[in-house]
Design a protein around this motif. Sequence first.
Motif, PDB file in Angstrom:
ATOM      1  N   ILE A 186       0.819  -1.213   0.000  1.00  0.00           N
ATOM      2  CA  ILE A 186       0.000   0.000   0.000  1.00  0.00           C
ATOM      3  C   ILE A 186       0.849   1.259   0.000  1.00  0.00           C
ATOM      4  O   ILE A 186       0.363   2.360  -0.233  1.00  0.00           O
ATOM      5  N   GLY A 187       2.136   1.116   0.246  1.00  0.00           N
ATOM      6  CA  GLY A 187       3.028   2.268   0.314  1.00  0.00           C
ATOM      7  C   GLY A 187       3.514   2.491   1.732  1.00  0.00           C
ATOM      8  O   GLY A 187       3.214   1.734   2.655  1.00  0.00           O
ATOM      9  N   ARG A 188       4.270   3.549   1.913  1.00  0.00           N
ATOM     10  CA  ARG A 188       4.837   3.887   3.234  1.00  0.00           C
ATOM     11  C   ARG A 188       3.730   4.444   4.130  1.00  0.00           C
ATOM     12  O   ARG A 188       3.294   5.575   3.939  1.00  0.00           O
ATOM     13  N   VAL A 189       3.298   3.649   5.086  1.00  0.00           N
ATOM     14  CA  VAL A 189       2.162   4.036   5.930  1.00  0.00           C
ATOM     15  C   VAL A 189       2.662   4.960   7.029  1.00  0.00           C
ATOM     16  O   VAL A 189       3.448   4.569   7.892  1.00  0.00           O
ATOM     17  N   ARG A 190       2.176   6.190   7.025  1.00  0.00           N
ATOM     18  CA  ARG A 190       2.631   7.216   7.951  1.00  0.00           C
ATOM     19  C   ARG A 190       1.757   7.314   9.199  1.00  0.00           C
ATOM     20  O   ARG A 190       2.242   7.561  10.289  1.00  0.00           O
TER      21      ARG A 190
END
Length: 398
Positions: free
Chosen positions: A369-373
Amino acid sequence: MMQRHAPAATIAAAIALCLAMTPALAELNDQPPNAQDQTPAFPDQTRAPQIRQQIPISQTPLIRGLGNPWGMALLPDGGLLITERPGRLRLYRNGQLSQPISGLPDVDARGQGGLLDVAVAPDFAGTRQIWFSFSEPRGNGRNATSVGTGRLSEDGATLEDMRVIFRQEPAWASTLHFGSRLVFDRQGRLFVTTGERSRPEPRQLAQDVSTHLGKVLRIDPATGGPASENPFTDGRARPEIWSWGHRNIQAAALDSQGRLWTVEHGPQGGDELNLPQAGRNYGWPIITYGQDYSGAPIGQGITQREGMEQPVYYWDPVIAPSGMVFYRGGMFPELEGDALIGGLQAGAVVRLKIDGDRVTGEQRLVEGIGRVRDIEITPDGALLILTDGGELIRLARG
């Protein structure tokens, strides 16, 4: 140009795509640790049994094109405050993203700095008070984590009566390791997590209780002074300190019992889940798992010392943690009570099943999902995911 709404076709396709949260044959721990000569202090302190439960999830993009988003907080009316590191605070409500809210202070947005976390008063419906953390410029290239507060105007366009209530000391000429999560405890006090500014010299100050570097702090949200019942009241240490010996805490949340849990970035290996206790020392940089980025050991390369606390859990290789919730909601009953942690390096939501004060299982949810911040839970039990790629995504049952 910012795109405030994903195209209808994209949303429809995303809703239709139900993802199995973990592929049946995926191995969670198929990479060796960076520090291969280190051993955990107790069973399942790292590489706990993999949870292989299949949960279908749909992903719906709500916003694209945010500029370096970092934190978010839900409002009682369903609105969502979102911070962007360059210094912008925005309100997302009813499918619309506001223009930047006015009234915020200047931030030092170099490196990892800028406008960081945001928290909403428990009595926001009556007071409209919010808190935010940011890297404050202090002159001569120095900066430090500070906490401000103000009242959100009725139209959501302005932060009124803004004031800075807490300033981390000392300031440092660094663009790294600011922390900083904000979490209200059940007594209405505010936990503030800080970083130790990363450089070899300030790193040592995580062990110095006359400073705010590398600490969990607990403050009075009205004054910024030390909260009542803090452990240091005799002048031996900064009275705002709750615990010390931390590296860079970017994930923190209360569990169902009201206990604060934190997750901090380790070096190359050594991300830590902790249950910080008042007045305890968590060891950085004297003890740590993992190693320095050069491959050399940190300090003497030791992982245990008397008088210093062990992490509840650690990762090597790292997940690069940012943002955390303990799940409560009806949409995913199988997640009830589990810790969900944003994984920047992991590119996933990291699920931990915890029994008492021990981790009993781990799973990576919605990998890729990408870099989860940051992570939030909506009233209906869906998850909101903020990514470094500038997206706000709703995760619901597929």
